[in-house]
Design a protein around this motif. Structure first.
Motif, mmCIF file in Angstrom:
data_model
loop_
_atom_site.group_PDB
_atom_site.id
_atom_site.type_symbol
_atom_site.label_atom_id
_atom_site.label_comp_id
_atom_site.label_asym_id
_atom_site.label_seq_id
_atom_site.Cartn_x
_atom_site.Cartn_y
_atom_site.Cartn_z
ATOM 1 N N LYS A 226 0.831 -1.206 0.000
ATOM 2 C CA LYS A 226 0.000 0.000 0.000
ATOM 3 C C LYS A 226 0.865 1.255 0.000
ATOM 4 C CE LYS A 226 -3.923 -1.961 2.565
ATOM 5 N NZ LYS A 226 -4.699 -1.869 3.844
ATOM 6 N N ALA A 227 0.569 2.151 -0.945
ATOM 7 C CA ALA A 227 1.170 3.481 -0.954
ATOM 8 C C ALA A 227 0.072 4.487 -0.589
ATOM 9 C CB ALA A 227 1.762 3.791 -2.327
ATOM 10 N N ARG A 228 0.329 5.780 -0.823
ATOM 11 C CA ARG A 228 -0.645 6.793 -0.399
ATOM 12 C C ARG A 228 -1.970 6.672 -1.156
ATOM 13 N NH1 ARG A 228 1.652 12.701 -0.453
ATOM 14 N NH2 ARG A 228 1.700 12.314 -2.722
ATOM 15 N N ASP A 229 -1.921 6.400 -2.465
ATOM 16 C CA ASP A 229 -3.146 6.414 -3.258
ATOM 17 C C ASP A 229 -3.499 5.066 -3.871
ATOM 18 O OD1 ASP A 229 -1.054 6.217 -5.037
ATOM 19 O OD2 ASP A 229 -2.056 7.420 -6.568
ATOM 20 N N GLY A 230 -2.737 4.046 -3.586
ATOM 21 C CA GLY A 230 -3.001 2.748 -4.181
ATOM 22 C C GLY A 230 -1.922 1.769 -3.781
ATOM 23 N N ARG A 231 -1.631 0.829 -4.656
ATOM 24 C CA ARG A 231 -0.614 -0.164 -4.345
ATOM 25 C C ARG A 231 0.502 -0.122 -5.369
ATOM 26 N NH1 ARG A 231 -1.883 -4.097 -0.500
ATOM 27 N NH2 ARG A 231 -4.037 -3.995 0.261
ATOM 28 N N VAL A 232 1.674 -0.502 -4.928
ATOM 29 C CA VAL A 232 2.826 -0.572 -5.818
ATOM 30 C C VAL A 232 3.487 -1.934 -5.627
ATOM 31 C CG1 VAL A 232 4.312 0.551 -4.103
ATOM 32 C CG2 VAL A 232 4.998 0.501 -6.508
ATOM 33 N N PHE A 233 3.750 -2.602 -6.743
ATOM 34 C CA PHE A 233 4.447 -3.883 -6.668
ATOM 35 C C PHE A 233 5.940 -3.639 -6.520
ATOM 36 C CE2 PHE A 233 7.032 -7.154 -8.658
ATOM 37 C CZ PHE A 233 6.635 -8.265 -7.925
ATOM 38 N N VAL A 234 6.558 -4.397 -5.603
ATOM 39 C CA VAL A 234 7.994 -4.292 -5.356
ATOM 40 C C VAL A 234 8.601 -5.691 -5.362
ATOM 41 C CG1 VAL A 234 9.780 -3.558 -3.735
ATOM 42 C CG2 VAL A 234 7.656 -2.235 -3.931
ATOM 43 N N MET A 235 9.696 -5.848 -6.059
ATOM 44 C CA MET A 235 10.442 -7.101 -6.031
ATOM 45 C C MET A 235 11.805 -6.828 -5.409
ATOM 46 S SD MET A 235 11.571 -10.135 -6.495
ATOM 47 C CE MET A 235 10.494 -11.195 -7.437
ATOM 48 N N ALA A 236 11.921 -7.138 -4.109
ATOM 49 C CA ALA A 236 13.188 -6.908 -3.413
ATOM 50 C C ALA A 236 13.591 -8.164 -2.645
ATOM 51 C CB ALA A 236 13.070 -5.712 -2.472
ATOM 52 N N ALA A 237 13.473 -9.296 -3.329
ATOM 53 C CA ALA A 237 13.815 -10.558 -2.676
ATOM 54 C C ALA A 237 15.321 -10.703 -2.480
ATOM 55 C CB ALA A 237 13.281 -11.723 -3.503
ATOM 56 N N TRP A 241 18.745 -5.920 -4.085
ATOM 57 C CA TRP A 241 17.517 -5.148 -4.311
ATOM 58 C C TRP A 241 16.929 -4.642 -2.998
ATOM 59 C CZ3 TRP A 241 15.001 -8.939 -8.361
ATOM 60 C CH2 TRP A 241 15.577 -8.695 -9.609
ATOM 61 N N PHE A 242 17.045 -5.465 -1.943
ATOM 62 C CA PHE A 242 16.512 -5.009 -0.654
ATOM 63 C C PHE A 242 17.293 -3.787 -0.164
ATOM 64 C CE2 PHE A 242 16.176 -5.026 4.000
ATOM 65 C CZ PHE A 242 14.797 -4.950 4.123
ATOM 66 N N GLY A 243 18.601 -3.804 -0.379
ATOM 67 C CA GLY A 243 19.395 -2.641 0.004
ATOM 68 C C GLY A 243 18.982 -1.398 -0.768
ATOM 69 N N LYS A 244 18.697 -1.545 -2.061
ATOM 70 C CA LYS A 244 18.227 -0.420 -2.861
ATOM 71 C C LYS A 244 16.863 0.057 -2.386
ATOM 72 C CE LYS A 244 21.581 -0.085 -5.931
ATOM 73 N NZ LYS A 244 22.388 1.143 -6.107
ATOM 74 N N LEU A 245 15.986 -0.880 -2.041
ATOM 75 C CA LEU A 245 14.670 -0.515 -1.516
ATOM 76 C C LEU A 245 14.819 0.319 -0.250
ATOM 77 C CD1 LEU A 245 11.544 -0.717 -1.279
ATOM 78 C CD2 LEU A 245 11.892 -2.922 -0.107
ATOM 79 N N ALA A 246 15.679 -0.123 0.628
ATOM 80 C CA ALA A 246 15.885 0.612 1.882
ATOM 81 C C ALA A 246 16.366 2.032 1.605
ATOM 82 C CB ALA A 246 16.892 -0.144 2.749
ATOM 83 N N VAL A 248 15.827 3.852 -1.182
ATOM 84 C CA VAL A 248 14.742 4.630 -1.778
ATOM 85 C C VAL A 248 13.717 5.019 -0.718
ATOM 86 C CG1 VAL A 248 12.811 4.545 -3.418
ATOM 87 C CG2 VAL A 248 15.050 3.620 -4.071
ATOM 88 N N LEU A 249 13.483 4.136 0.226
ATOM 89 C CA LEU A 249 12.532 4.439 1.296
ATOM 90 C C LEU A 249 13.091 5.450 2.294
ATOM 91 C CD1 LEU A 249 11.099 0.875 2.111
ATOM 92 C CD2 LEU A 249 9.968 2.708 0.837
ATOM 93 N N GLY A 250 14.353 5.764 2.157
ATOM 94 C CA GLY A 250 14.971 6.676 3.116
ATOM 95 C C GLY A 250 15.227 6.020 4.454
ATOM 96 N N ALA A 251 15.416 4.688 4.404
ATOM 97 C CA ALA A 251 15.620 3.939 5.639
ATOM 98 C C ALA A 251 16.765 2.947 5.485
ATOM 99 C CB ALA A 251 14.326 3.210 6.016
ATOM 100 N N PRO A 252 17.992 3.421 5.207
ATOM 101 C CA PRO A 252 19.129 2.506 5.047
ATOM 102 C C PRO A 252 19.405 1.687 6.303
ATOM 103 C CG PRO A 252 19.874 4.786 5.206
ATOM 104 C CD PRO A 252 18.390 4.841 5.040
ATOM 105 N N SER A 253 18.900 2.164 7.436
ATOM 106 C CA SER A 253 19.133 1.448 8.691
ATOM 107 C C SER A 253 18.418 0.097 8.735
ATOM 108 C CB SER A 253 18.676 2.303 9.881
ATOM 109 O OG SER A 253 17.288 2.598 9.768
ATOM 110 N N LEU A 254 17.494 -0.142 7.775
ATOM 111 C CA LEU A 254 16.822 -1.444 7.744
ATOM 112 C C LEU A 254 17.824 -2.575 7.615
ATOM 113 C CD1 LEU A 254 13.709 -0.824 5.438
ATOM 114 C CD2 LEU A 254 13.745 -1.148 7.918
ATOM 115 N N LEU A 255 18.937 -2.313 6.937
ATOM 116 C CA LEU A 255 19.945 -3.359 6.771
ATOM 117 C C LEU A 255 20.702 -3.637 8.057
ATOM 118 C CD1 LEU A 255 21.382 -2.362 3.284
ATOM 119 C CD2 LEU A 255 20.065 -4.407 3.829
ATOM 120 N N ASP A 256 20.634 -2.707 9.005
ATOM 121 C CA ASP A 256 21.296 -2.912 10.288
ATOM 122 C C ASP A 256 20.357 -3.506 11.323
ATOM 123 O OD1 ASP A 256 23.636 -1.744 9.280
ATOM 124 O OD2 ASP A 256 22.856 0.270 9.693
ATOM 125 N N ASP A 257 19.054 -3.510 11.014
ATOM 126 C CA ASP A 257 18.048 -4.060 11.929
ATOM 127 C C ASP A 257 18.136 -5.578 11.869
ATOM 128 O OD1 ASP A 257 15.631 -5.017 13.116
ATOM 129 O OD2 ASP A 257 14.677 -3.078 12.725
#
Length: 382
Positions: A226-237, A241-246, A248-257
């Motif tokens: 879910k995004a603000r106005d609908g849904r967006v498909f993401v492939m970050a398996a 790609w997961f690092g790039k997703l983090a 773009v989301l402005g949350a690089p710390s996800l990789l440290d979690d």
């Protein structure tokens, strides 16, 4: 570009899989003579007229009563002048009508004869009446993507009719090549059950390996979020790609979690990850996220309705969408053209024929005399 120009096809099919097949053979240049029962025609004319119009453009409608001996004799004569015959009767119906492979092969040894059915002409399920959804259920396909606790009226995705029709096109094209080389015909059998197995092949491999029984395996950073106005498909398996997703989301710390740092950790904390991703996505519209993720090299797409995509003109330049005029309904509708060759063939379908509109003209091209036509019409054979 009309690679099948000069190929004459007798289309004895109804509903969707068979007409879809012959529609595309027509777009490739073949002459399609659609044989229908007098007065009633293909049952999709009334049951599903929009679907009928979408897959019957450019055909010639000829009415023949195959329950009458004179009608069967007429079809035998047409088969002598045809290259291909396609039918989707129940397996025993063609034999009872006297238009089965053995009979018509005697009339024309060069004939390519294609049967499309639910489960084939032999075996314990041969006599089962078959529709898209019953074959999906019986073949194990719908169980792969519909949960047991889903609304029982949720039929799932209609795919077998179209894929069976596409499979028949491939088989017929191959047989035409063989026919041209050897001068001999061939009987082809295409079943929806076989098509279901092909569509399920990747999931079947997982099941046979014991990885998972049922739905395609869910992955925690893959899906329609879910995004603000609908849904967006993401492939970050993948980790990259997961690092790039983090990022773009402005949350690089996800990789440290520690909950999300590795694929195994993300698997164990999938729900928490979904909530985290969607909390970030809520700040912008789906298309904005799509563009940002694509720029970062992450496969992504805003989830849209097919109708809106077609109306945007996306497919117009590819020659995939056309206005198809229905003689019987007196109106046009937008429909897909050469759906698996449009970008190369760019063929526009002709008008959707009214029931029996080309009977006399088409039969005349097969050599049926005016006197015989008059007698057939008098006896209500055509």
């Amino acid at each position: 570009m009309t690679p099948l120009k000069g190929v004459r096809i007798l289309d004895l099919t109804h509903a969707l899989a068979g007409p879809f097949c012959t529609y595309h053979l027509g777009l490739l240049g073949a002459e399609i003579v659609k044989v229908e029962p007098p007065r009633v025609g293909d049952d999709f004319r009334d049951f599903a007229p929009d679907t009928f119009d979408a897959v019957n453009g450019g055909k010639q409608s000829v009415t023949i009563d195959l329950k009458q001996e004179a009608g069967r004799a007429l079809l035998h004569d047409l088969a002598r002048g045809a290259d291909v015959l396609i039918e989707n009767f129940r397996p025993d119906a063609a034999r009872k009508l006297g238009v089965d492979w053995d009979v018509l092969r005697a009339a024309n040894p060069k004939l390519v004869y294609c049967s499309i059915s639910g489960f084939g002409a032999s075996g314990p399920r041969a006599a089962w009446p078959a529709v898209e959804w019953s074959v999906q259920a019986a073949a194990g396909l719908s169980a792969m993507y519909l949960d047991d606790d889903a609304d029982p009226r949720d039929l799932g995705i209609g795919m077998l009719d179209i894929f069976s029709g596409t499979s028949a096109v491939i088989a017929i094209l191959s047989a035409i090549l063989e026919q041209r080389r050897t001068g001999e015909g061939r009987r082809l059998e295409v079943t929806m059950a076989d098509a279901a197995l092909t569509l399920a092949s990747s999931g079947l491999a997982q099941q046979l390996s014991g990885e998972r029984v049922g739905k395609v395996k869910r992955r925690p950073a893959v899906g329609r979020f879910k995004a603000r106005d609908g849904r967006v498909f993401v492939m970050a398996a993948h980790q990259r790609w997961f690092g790039k997703l983090a990022e773009v989301l402005g949350a690089p710390s996800l990789l440290d979690d520690e909950r999300f740092a590795t694929p195994a950790a993300r698997d164990a904390n999938a729900e928490a990850l979904r909530e985290t991703i969607e909390a970030r996505l809520a700040a912008r519209d789906a298309v904005e996220w799509q563009d940002a993720l694509l720029a970062a090299g992450v496969p992504s797409a805003a989830v849209v309705q097919l109708r809106s995509l077609v109306e945007s003109g996306y497919y117009d330049d590819a020659g995939m969408i056309h206005d198809v005029w229905s003689q019987a309904r007196g109106k046009a509708q937008r429909a897909a053209g050469a759906t698996f060759s449009g970008r190369t063939i760019r063929a526009a379908p002709g008008e959707v024929p009214a029931l029996g509109a080309q009977t006399e003209a088409a039969l005349g091209r097969f050599g049926v005399t005016a006197e015989r036509l008059e007698a057939l019409r008098k006896d209500a054979v055509i």
